[in-house]
Every structure is written in C-alpha cells, then in structure tokens.
Design a protein around this motif. Sequence first.
Motif, mmCIF file in Angstrom:
data_model
loop_
_atom_site.group_PDB
_atom_site.id
_atom_site.type_symbol
_atom_site.label_atom_id
_atom_site.label_comp_id
_atom_site.label_asym_id
_atom_site.label_seq_id
_atom_site.Cartn_x
_atom_site.Cartn_y
_atom_site.Cartn_z
ATOM 1 N N VAL A 15 39.344 45.616 37.554
ATOM 2 C CA VAL A 15 40.866 46.097 37.403
ATOM 3 C C VAL A 15 40.703 47.496 36.684
ATOM 4 O O VAL A 15 41.442 48.285 37.349
ATOM 5 N N ASP A 16 39.911 47.743 35.670
ATOM 6 C CA ASP A 16 39.786 48.881 35.027
ATOM 7 C C ASP A 16 39.200 50.010 35.803
ATOM 8 O O ASP A 16 39.833 51.330 35.694
ATOM 9 N N LEU A 17 38.236 49.740 36.622
ATOM 10 C CA LEU A 17 38.045 50.763 37.577
ATOM 11 C C LEU A 17 38.957 50.957 38.736
ATOM 12 O O LEU A 17 39.236 52.347 38.813
ATOM 13 N N LEU A 18 39.625 50.177 39.148
ATOM 14 C CA LEU A 18 40.724 50.438 40.176
ATOM 15 C C LEU A 18 41.867 51.328 39.601
ATOM 16 O O LEU A 18 42.254 52.095 40.151
ATOM 17 N N ALA A 19 42.065 50.910 38.420
ATOM 18 C CA ALA A 19 43.385 51.640 37.574
ATOM 19 C C ALA A 19 43.020 53.159 37.237
ATOM 20 O O ALA A 19 43.980 53.946 37.399
ATOM 21 N N ARG A 20 41.716 53.373 37.570
ATOM 22 C CA ARG A 20 41.382 54.782 37.114
ATOM 23 C C ARG A 20 41.196 55.767 38.383
ATOM 24 O O ARG A 20 40.970 56.732 38.417
ATOM 25 N N ALA A 22 42.144 57.838 41.333
ATOM 26 C CA ALA A 22 43.162 58.964 41.508
ATOM 27 C C ALA A 22 44.032 58.529 42.822
ATOM 28 O O ALA A 22 45.090 58.519 42.686
ATOM 29 N N GLN A 23 43.243 58.156 43.719
ATOM 30 C CA GLN A 23 43.949 58.067 44.892
ATOM 31 C C GLN A 23 44.301 56.367 45.475
ATOM 32 O O GLN A 23 44.804 56.206 46.629
ATOM 33 N N ILE A 85 31.469 53.688 46.039
ATOM 34 C CA ILE A 85 31.402 52.728 47.077
ATOM 35 C C ILE A 85 32.661 52.176 47.778
ATOM 36 O O ILE A 85 33.053 51.910 48.955
ATOM 37 N N LEU A 86 33.706 52.187 46.630
ATOM 38 C CA LEU A 86 35.256 51.952 47.134
ATOM 39 C C LEU A 86 35.789 53.047 48.023
ATOM 40 O O LEU A 86 36.500 52.766 49.009
#
Length: 179
Positions: A15-20, A22-23, A85-86
């Motif tokens: 979740v922390d990664l996704l929240a950061r 930008a797009q 990777i995402l």
Amino acid sequence: MGLGAWRAALAEDVVDLLARLAQAEPAIAATSGDVALAREISWPGMPIYEVASATVLPVLAAAEKDGFEQAAVLAADAADVPGMILGKLLRPLSSKPIAVAPSGQGGGLLGVAVNLPVPGWLADVDLDSATPMTVRRGAPQPSLVESTPEWRRLRGAAELATLDPALEGWENTRALLGG
C-alpha cells in the motif's frame, strides 16, 4: 511473529508503495474478514472496496463502478516490488486489453492489469493459482494478454532469502524481520 502481523506488514508495504506512485490512484480491496486490516494500513482518503471474494473480477468491478478507465489487481504479499515492475504491468494497456505479471517460481501471478470495462472473456482468477496461460485461455486471441516481467511474492520462508536489503521500500516487513 504471528501470521496476522506478517500479513499486515506485507500489505502495508505494498500500500505504501502504491500510494507513492505518481500516476496511480491506489485503493484497497478486501474481503469482509480483512476490512479492519485494510482500514489500519490505508492512507487517508484511500478508497477501500469490500469484495465478496479475493479474486480478480470483483476487484475490477469495484474499480469500474468508480469510473476508472484502467485498473490493476496486485498481490498483497509482494512487499519489495519495485515501482518499475508495476509500471511495466500497466504499460501494455496502451495496446492490449490485459497484462499479467507472473510471480516467479512460487507460481501464481503478481498482478493483473485491465482496460475497463472488463472484457467479457476474462475469467475470474485467483492470483495465488492463476498463470498467464490461465488468463489467456478465454481470450479470443492469446496475444490480447501481454505477459510482463515477473516478480516474486513472499508466501513462505524460502522467499525470505530472496529479499534484497538494497531495495528501497518494504520498511514494515524489514522491521518485522528485525531490521
């Protein structure tokens, strides 16, 4: 370390990664048994979708209902997945309706990304057991499903040895493991 603390640390790192990113507009999808955990690890204002099952189609339906044009369903146990990777999972959506990221030796998928509305031929799959071929089976043409680079998921003790201390992120998982 209990299973609940382990699941929470992994999910919070994702979740922390996704929240950061930008797009991306991150959200959490959780079954009724995990809604409390989702509330605990979500960022302020982050949507939480309660879904009937922890499979791909209910999550995509929630995103579609909220008006998104694209959505990705990611496994919550890939604490150290790099944002690159995402990005590679989302990039093929400019020319393909669906992209999948395998999860490596443990089998299953890291994630599934889709242009919405969901193609009618996409079968509901579980990220733990699906493969790129599972997703391609229902496609009118297998080439409609792009396979992107794989990334491991942390589903057992064997995967702990693959964690890269040099990678940024996964602070919660790192803390739970003792540094």
